[in-house]
Design a protein around this motif. Structure first.
Motif, PDB file in Angstrom:
ATOM      1  N   SER A 222      -8.055  -6.624  -2.167  1.00  0.00           N
ATOM      2  CA  SER A 222      -8.264  -8.064  -2.143  1.00  0.00           C
ATOM      3  C   SER A 222      -8.610  -8.538  -3.547  1.00  0.00           C
ATOM      4  O   SER A 222      -8.893  -7.733  -4.434  1.00  0.00           O
ATOM      5  CB  SER A 222      -9.364  -8.450  -1.147  1.00  0.00           C
ATOM      6  OG  SER A 222     -10.596  -7.848  -1.494  1.00  0.00           O
TER       7      SER A 222
ATOM      8  N   TYR B 120       0.823  -1.199   0.000  1.00  0.00           N
ATOM      9  CA  TYR B 120       0.000   0.000   0.000  1.00  0.00           C
ATOM     10  C   TYR B 120       0.858   1.250   0.000  1.00  0.00           C
ATOM     11  O   TYR B 120       1.960   1.268   0.557  1.00  0.00           O
ATOM     12  CB  TYR B 120      -0.898   0.053   1.237  1.00  0.00           C
ATOM     13  CG  TYR B 120      -1.896  -1.060   1.329  1.00  0.00           C
ATOM     14  CD1 TYR B 120      -3.156  -0.935   0.748  1.00  0.00           C
ATOM     15  CD2 TYR B 120      -1.592  -2.240   2.003  1.00  0.00           C
ATOM     16  CE1 TYR B 120      -4.081  -1.959   0.835  1.00  0.00           C
ATOM     17  CE2 TYR B 120      -2.512  -3.264   2.089  1.00  0.00           C
ATOM     18  CZ  TYR B 120      -3.758  -3.122   1.505  1.00  0.00           C
ATOM     19  OH  TYR B 120      -4.672  -4.139   1.593  1.00  0.00           O
TER      20      TYR B 120
ATOM     21  N   THR C  60      -8.052  -1.461   1.912  1.00  0.00           N
ATOM     22  CA  THR C  60      -7.730  -2.874   1.847  1.00  0.00           C
ATOM     23  C   THR C  60      -7.966  -3.383   0.430  1.00  0.00           C
ATOM     24  O   THR C  60      -9.068  -3.244  -0.103  1.00  0.00           O
ATOM     25  CB  THR C  60      -8.582  -3.697   2.822  1.00  0.00           C
ATOM     26  OG1 THR C  60      -8.391  -3.223   4.159  1.00  0.00           O
ATOM     27  CG2 THR C  60      -8.189  -5.171   2.761  1.00  0.00           C
TER      28      THR C  60
END
Length: 122
Positions: free
Chosen positions: A70, A59, A68
């Motif tokens: 994914s 990040y 986040t």
């Protein structure tokens, strides 16, 4: 034939949340690292997050603890959950794919979506 498509952007208040999605077709999704980039007016394009083929994530310092990334390899889909959004997060967000590995060089990413706009404002 390869195509990348982002969705989920919009207008939110500071402190709010958004979830971006990116679907990829026409490429072996499991062989690609997937990344989110963003570009704000009068600023350089920057890497937001990247996720490897097996789920290792990196990040930008500015989004750590708030965003986040994914992926769902079975669905050829990439996600970006964005929480506690700030006005400085306002940008066009792009999904991109790079063969095998994440890279800090956006030029390494061969497949790009059209972008989805995220605006954080009161």
């Amino acid at each position: 034939q390869a195509q990348v498509l982002e969705s989920g952007g919009g207008l939110v208040q500071p402190g709010g949340s958004l979830r971006l999605s990116c679907t990829a077709s026409g490429l072996p999704f499991n062989d690609y690292a997937m990344a989110w980039f963003r570009q704000a007016p009068e600023k350089e394009r920057e890497t937001v997050a990247c996720i490897s083929r097996i789920g290792y994530t990196t990040y930008a310092d500015s989004v750590k603890g708030r965003f986040t990334v994914s992926r769902d390899n079975a669905e050829n889909t990439l996600y970006l959950q964005m929480n506690n959004l700030k006005p400085e997060d306002t940008a066009m967000y792009y999904c991109a794919a790079n063969y095998l590995v994440c890279s800090d060089d956006s030029a390494d990413f061969g497949y790009w979506g059209q972008g989805t706009q995220v605006t954080v404002s009161s």
